[in-house]
Design a protein around this motif. Structure first.
Motif, PDB file in Angstrom:
ATOM      1  N   UNK A 113       0.804  -1.235   0.000  1.00 24.70           N
ATOM      2  CA  UNK A 113       0.000   0.000   0.000  1.00 24.70           C
ATOM      3  C   UNK A 113       0.833   1.278   0.000  1.00 24.70           C
ATOM      4  N   UNK A 114       2.138   1.152  -0.053  1.00 28.93           N
ATOM      5  CA  UNK A 114       3.057   2.296  -0.199  1.00 28.93           C
ATOM      6  C   UNK A 114       3.037   3.243   0.990  1.00 28.93           C
ATOM      7  N   UNK A 115       3.406   2.752   2.190  1.00 30.28           N
ATOM      8  CA  UNK A 115       3.561   3.686   3.316  1.00 30.28           C
ATOM      9  C   UNK A 115       4.647   4.723   3.064  1.00 30.28           C
ATOM     10  N   UNK A 116       5.538   4.445   2.128  1.00 27.76           N
ATOM     11  CA  UNK A 116       6.553   5.438   1.731  1.00 27.76           C
ATOM     12  C   UNK A 116       5.892   6.707   1.204  1.00 27.76           C
ATOM     13  N   UNK A 117       4.843   6.548   0.411  1.00 23.78           N
ATOM     14  CA  UNK A 117       4.153   7.708  -0.143  1.00 23.78           C
ATOM     15  C   UNK A 117       3.380   8.448   0.943  1.00 23.78           C
ATOM     16  N   UNK A 118       2.868   7.707   1.919  1.00 26.24           N
ATOM     17  CA  UNK A 118       2.172   8.355   3.028  1.00 26.24           C
ATOM     18  C   UNK A 118       3.084   9.235   3.852  1.00 26.24           C
ATOM     19  N   UNK A 119       4.397   8.907   3.881  1.00 29.21           N
ATOM     20  CA  UNK A 119       5.370   9.667   4.663  1.00 29.21           C
ATOM     21  C   UNK A 119       6.189  10.628   3.811  1.00 29.21           C
ATOM     22  N   UNK A 120       5.919  10.693   2.508  1.00 26.28           N
ATOM     23  CA  UNK A 120       6.671  11.578   1.618  1.00 26.28           C
ATOM     24  C   UNK A 120       6.549  13.026   2.085  1.00 26.28           C
ATOM     25  N   UNK A 121       7.695  13.699   2.235  1.00 27.98           N
ATOM     26  CA  UNK A 121       7.697  15.086   2.697  1.00 27.98           C
ATOM     27  C   UNK A 121       6.875  15.980   1.785  1.00 27.98           C
ATOM     28  N   UNK A 122       6.935  15.705   0.509  1.00 23.73           N
ATOM     29  CA  UNK A 122       6.158  16.491  -0.451  1.00 23.73           C
ATOM     30  C   UNK A 122       4.664  16.354  -0.207  1.00 23.73           C
ATOM     31  N   UNK A 123       4.277  15.173   0.310  1.00 23.47           N
ATOM     32  CA  UNK A 123       2.873  14.937   0.593  1.00 23.47           C
ATOM     33  C   UNK A 123       2.313  15.781   1.717  1.00 23.47           C
ATOM     34  N   UNK A 124       3.172  16.442   2.465  1.00 21.53           N
ATOM     35  CA  UNK A 124       2.715  17.320   3.547  1.00 21.53           C
ATOM     36  C   UNK A 124       2.031  18.564   2.995  1.00 21.53           C
ATOM     37  N   UNK A 125       2.462  19.005   1.815  1.00 19.31           N
ATOM     38  CA  UNK A 125       1.916  20.235   1.245  1.00 19.31           C
ATOM     39  C   UNK A 125       1.254  20.038  -0.115  1.00 19.31           C
ATOM     40  N   UNK A 126       1.528  18.911  -0.770  1.00 21.94           N
ATOM     41  CA  UNK A 126       0.939  18.646  -2.092  1.00 21.94           C
ATOM     42  C   UNK A 126       0.877  17.132  -2.290  1.00 21.94           C
ATOM     43  N   UNK A 127       0.624  16.681  -3.498  1.00 18.59           N
ATOM     44  CA  UNK A 127       0.562  15.240  -3.748  1.00 18.59           C
ATOM     45  C   UNK A 127       1.952  14.622  -3.604  1.00 18.59           C
ATOM     46  N   UNK A 128       2.062  13.455  -2.954  1.00 16.04           N
ATOM     47  CA  UNK A 128       3.366  12.810  -2.806  1.00 16.04           C
ATOM     48  C   UNK A 128       3.919  12.308  -4.133  1.00 16.04           C
ATOM     49  N   UNK A 129       5.196  11.980  -4.131  1.00 11.32           N
ATOM     50  CA  UNK A 129       5.860  11.418  -5.309  1.00 11.32           C
ATOM     51  C   UNK A 129       5.272  10.038  -5.615  1.00 11.32           C
TER      52      UNK A 129
END
Length: 494
Positions: free
Chosen positions: A107-123
């Protein structure tokens, strides 16, 4: 980092999927590949965030945050942007044994923790990983392991993700590895618990061929504890790694639970996949949903897989019951702050297909099953439910409370229980008298993995309980490291 301003210049683009009404006609993979230019821009979105939380692999508020195998994500994102695919593959496999599986079912917990995801869509980490490993296989970069033989023999019990990972790494450092599997094919729940459209079994077979070429031996249709005593393995091998999973399904303690037509989800999914692989469903040796009104009790990935499988059988209708409330559309920062796993509503592939066919999401929330009713032949015909709310009890715990007057009767010909698993089966732990934890899992400390019996190790769901496939891969790797230390005094496995 690939491009300094990439995260400002490019939007997230997810891989496309085949249209629902097309893909429900077959059992093939639903994801479509992305073109190289799109992948380049998606790799460029990975920003110089300073602390890449995507590496994390920690538990925050009960869920994984970041990658449990600690993938070097920003490194291979940047390499993809630069077109250095082979180097990206080399970086990828430094930390993970089987990216072709995690990129399809994790389920990609990496994307859930992506820093970019804090302000926009994650990588789009997951889809970039997928394309790297597929290109590696296409270009012939994936090679069998070659290592100097140590003369040590190791038995691995179970060929699910933890077992395959342990076998891969033990073989990579030169040990003679034999994997014992009670089913007729390797892969565990990846083979028989996950449907073909989410993980085509040819990808498992592709990896197994490489593992066999590396010298790993597989023994199928052999259940340890029944066909061969567990103690025999302990006596014959220098070490034994138990990776038999947590395969006791959670039942439903209501009236009518034993009626004909009530099945565990795992049995439904396994029978379909086995019949599909054996005969393209021509042998009829599966639990058919064709023309039936299907009720799935439980959510999660397994519930979704049951929805999609029932639709491909040709069911008349399909509904899912979940006792928990519907998740919010977006992360609630106050109670679920980044970088925790975002607890928000997800419309997965099975729900997409049901919406396409029936015009609405099959999930029904805050429902408790009161009883299952059968006909005069003992066959299920109805499921009776009641709505619930979650209220705090005297100890401050949230418990479900029935809503008066909310009872409802649902027509049902097939009821599937998708409520998770309780722990490992008892045969091996009881025979070897292994210590168990309070949840019945085999007791073995994380990053040590040795059980209460000398030279017997445990990893994956059998040790930690039902969990993500990526945790099983990491546990198999770390258990292999500890076995290697036990046998050789030190280990090159990191």
């Amino acid at each position: 980092m690939g491009k300094t301003t990439g995260f400002l210049e490019y939007q997230r683009i997810d891989p496309k999927k085949r249209p629902p009404k097309e893909r429900i006609k077959d059992w093939n993979e639903i994801r479509l590949p992305q073109d190289p230019e799109t992948l380049k821009t998606q790799g460029a979105r990975c920003m110089d965030c300073g602390v890449p939380f995507c590496h994390g692999g920690v538990i925050l508020n009960g869920a994984a945050s970041g990658c449990p195998v600690h993938n070097l994500i920003p490194e291979w994102n940047g390499l993809v942007y630069k077109g250095q695919w082979k180097e990206a593959y080399r970086r990828l496999i430094r930390t993970t044994p089987f990216p072709e599986f995690t990129s399809r079912v994790c389920p990609a917990p990496c994307e859930g923790a992506c820093t970019e995801g804090y302000i926009m869509d994650p990588v789009t980490i997951n889809s970039i990983e997928y394309e790297i490993i597929e290109k590696a296989f296409a270009e012939g970069w994936v090679k069998p392991n070659q290592a100097k033989e140590t003369g040590k023999r190791v038995a691995v019990v179970g060929s699910g993700p933890a077992g395959l990972s342990a076998a891969y790494y033990l073989n990579a450092v030169g040990h003679d590895v034999t994997v014992y599997e009670r089913d007729d094919r390797a892969g565990g729940l990846m083979m028989y618990g996950i449907p073909n459209m989410k993980l085509e079994k040819r990808f498992i077979e592709r990896r197994l061929e490489s593992m066999k070429a590396s010298g790993i031996k597989f023994v199928f249709n052999t259940e340890i504890g029944r066909d061969i005593k567990a103690q025999e393995l302990v006596d014959q091998y220098d070490a034994v790694v138990l990776c038999a999973g947590a395969t006791k399904p959670r039942g439903l303690n209501v009236e009518g639970k034993d009626l004909k037509g009530v099945y565990y989800a795992v049995d439904f999914l396994k029978a379909t996949t086995k019949s599909l692989l054996d005969s393209s469903l021509k042998d009829g040796k599966y639990i058919s949903a064709k023309g039936k009104n299907v009720i799935i009790i439980g959510g999660g990935d397994t519930g979704t897989d049951c929805v999609a499988t029932s639709i491909r059988h040709g069911c008349a209708s399909v509904f899912q019951f979940e006792i928990m409330p519907e998740p919010p559309a977006k992360r609630i920062e106050q109670s679920n702050p980044w970088p925790e796993w975002p607890k928000k509503l997800k419309v997965d592939y099975g729900q997409e297909e049901a919406i396409s066919l029936y015009g609405k999401d099959p999930r029904n929330y805050l429902l408790s099953t009161k009883k299952i009713v059968g006909n005069e032949r003992g066959e299920v015909k109805e499921v009776h439910t009641v709505n619930v709310t979650w209220e705090k009890d005297a100890l401050g715990r949230f418990v479900p409370q029935e809503v008066p007057g909310s009872e409802k009767v649902w027509k049902a010909d097939l009821v599937l229980l998708a409520m998770g698993f309780l722990g490992p089966e008892d045969a091996i732990p009881e025979e070897l008298q292994l210590e168990r934890d309070p949840r019945s899992n085999v007791n073995a400390e994380y990053e040590v993995f040795e059980t209460s019996v000398e030279k017997v190790f445990a990893a994956g769901d059998m040790r930690r309980g039902q969990s993500l496939v990526v945790w099983a891969f990491q546990e198999g790797k770390l258990a292999a490291r500890e076995v290697d230390k036990y046998l050789m005094g030190k280990s090159l496995i990191k």
